[in-house]
Write an enzyme that holds these catalytic residues in place. Structure first.
Site, mmCIF file in Angstrom:
data_model
loop_
_atom_site.group_PDB
_atom_site.id
_atom_site.type_symbol
_atom_site.label_atom_id
_atom_site.label_comp_id
_atom_site.label_asym_id
_atom_site.label_seq_id
_atom_site.Cartn_x
_atom_site.Cartn_y
_atom_site.Cartn_z
ATOM 1 N N THR A 181 0.847 -1.193 0.000
ATOM 2 C CA THR A 181 0.000 0.000 0.000
ATOM 3 C C THR A 181 0.876 1.234 0.000
ATOM 4 O O THR A 181 1.920 1.227 0.641
ATOM 5 C CB THR A 181 -0.840 -0.017 1.293
ATOM 6 O OG1 THR A 181 -1.799 -1.052 1.175
ATOM 7 C CG2 THR A 181 -1.529 1.308 1.544
ATOM 8 N N THR A 199 -4.888 1.990 -1.572
ATOM 9 C CA THR A 199 -4.541 0.578 -1.817
ATOM 10 C C THR A 199 -5.657 -0.158 -2.541
ATOM 11 O O THR A 199 -6.820 0.277 -2.512
ATOM 12 C CB THR A 199 -4.290 -0.132 -0.468
ATOM 13 O OG1 THR A 199 -3.713 -1.411 -0.690
ATOM 14 C CG2 THR A 199 -5.585 -0.328 0.306
ATOM 15 N N ARG A 209 -14.413 -7.079 2.108
ATOM 16 C CA ARG A 209 -13.379 -6.901 3.142
ATOM 17 C C ARG A 209 -12.719 -5.518 3.004
ATOM 18 O O ARG A 209 -12.342 -5.098 1.924
ATOM 19 C CB ARG A 209 -12.324 -8.002 3.010
ATOM 20 C CG ARG A 209 -11.180 -7.920 4.027
ATOM 21 C CD ARG A 209 -9.982 -7.155 3.492
ATOM 22 N NE ARG A 209 -8.852 -7.164 4.419
ATOM 23 C CZ ARG A 209 -7.766 -6.417 4.265
ATOM 24 N NH1 ARG A 209 -7.661 -5.607 3.243
ATOM 25 N NH2 ARG A 209 -6.780 -6.473 5.145
ATOM 26 N N THR A 232 1.372 -0.015 6.574
ATOM 27 C CA THR A 232 1.187 -0.950 5.470
ATOM 28 C C THR A 232 1.291 -2.357 6.030
ATOM 29 O O THR A 232 1.823 -2.555 7.119
ATOM 30 C CB THR A 232 2.253 -0.698 4.380
ATOM 31 O OG1 THR A 232 2.060 -1.635 3.314
ATOM 32 C CG2 THR A 232 3.651 -0.846 4.924
ATOM 33 N N GLY A 233 0.767 -3.320 5.288
ATOM 34 C CA GLY A 233 0.831 -4.701 5.757
ATOM 35 C C GLY A 233 -0.552 -5.253 6.033
ATOM 36 O O GLY A 233 -1.544 -4.767 5.469
#
Ligand code: SD4
Length: 321
Positions: A181, A199, A209, A232-233
């Site tokens: 992202t 993202t 989701r 991010t992640g």
């Protein structure tokens, strides 16, 4: 403030904090503005656009929007905007949010068919009394505001999705799923902070989701008195600790951006000692003085910096594991 008073203040501080920390803080006050920092390798391209605005005296809000639009519009980036990997049903659904120095903010989630969700998020912020629009409502709003409906699924992303369908295994793994992202935070010449995050979310996610990226406080938070942070992640883990807000509050308590990112990551490890070994989360933070820091669960989290001293350079964050 007189030099004598400054000296006395420094002396008082020194009796409470290690000297190296005091001097680091003192030095950071001299950091030159403006500064822009962005997540991952594509942060370099984003910083270039942001820097055009910052270096000509522009506003950090304009800079972060312009920066975020770069990977959004790049069909080769499979984790943001056009060309983003789809959900498990083959639909590209985008999440984004933006926040300025006045704590104004706007967000969209599960938005389809629009290449630049960050600009729709900004419109939500500026043209509605709301913060967050999702799904069909967000699309309707975008179309009403002149955005064009486009096909976001590129042949490359469609091919990757069809390949994934053969096994349809849904297991987010650190840094290998190509779901990075862009989070971008900037301090402008007037010392105002803003941030943006955008993202296509976790690849092959369940329909509907939504991760951390469009959630103010989770993937992005700006407090113009203190600093800004982005993440991010694996978004679920960031939401659970309201990560970016946590990072900013840790900076408020006197932590440097680096220390704040490290403490937020440590909170995830404490909550999820087993799962945290298998996933990636990274935080990137910038304070009001132009100091920045980053930290991740796993190795491999890169971020790009542009400032008067740093000629758009990529760094790798230190990691917990
Ligand atoms: C999400 N945080 O949707 C995003 C994905 C991401 O690196 O940042 N991946 O959970």
């Amino acid at each position: 403030m007189s030099t004598r008073r400054k000296f006395l203040q420094l002396g008082t501080l020194a009796s409470f904090a290690p000297l190296s920390k005091v001097f680091a803080r003192f030095k950071s006050k001299l950091a030159t503005k403006p500064v822009v920092v962005s997540t991952w390798n594509f942060g370099l391209g984003a910083n270039l656009e942001a820097w055009k605005i910052l270096s000509s005296g522009g506003r950090s809000l304009d800079a972060v929007e312009a920066g975020a639009r770069v990977p959004e519009g790049d069909a080769k980036e499979s984790s943001v905007g056009l060309g983003g990997l789809p959900d498990r049903d083959g639909r590209v659904t985008l999440d984004a949010c933006i926040m300025d120095e006045f704590a104004n903010c706007g967000a969209v989630a599960c938005l389809e068919h629009i290449v630049h969700p960050i600009s729709v998020a900004r419109k939500v912020m500026e043209k509605t009394p709301h913060v967050f629009l999702v799904g069909d409502g967000a699309l309707q709003f975008a179309l009403d505001n002149g955005f064009k409906k486009e096909k976001l699924l590129t042949p490359a992303s469609e091919k990757a999705w069809k390949e994934w369908l053969k096994t349809a295994q849904y297991k987010p793994i650190a840094n290998v799923e190509n779901h990075d992202t862009i989070g971008i935070v900037a301090l402008d010449g007037k010392q105002n902070l803003s941030g943006a995050c955008t993202t296509s979310g976790m690849a092959y996610k369940m329909r509907g989701r939504v991760g951390d990226s469009p959630i103010i406080g989770a993937a992005l938070f700006v407090d113009n008195e203190i600093g800004a942070a982005t993440s991010t992640g694996v978004g679920e883990e960031v939401i659970r600790i309201v990560g970016s807000h946590l990072v900013v509050e840790l900076m408020r308590q006197g932590n440097s951006p680096q220390e704040a990112c490290e403490k937020a990551v440590a909170r995830i490890v404490k909550n999820q000692p087993v799962k945290s070994k298998e996933i990636q989360v990274g935080f990137l933070a910038l304070n009001k003085d132009g100091e920045y820091g980053a930290f991740a669960l796993q190795k491999g989290f890169t971020y790009a910096v542009r400032s008067p001293e740093v000629e758009n350079k990529l760094f790798e964050a230190k990691s917990y594991y």
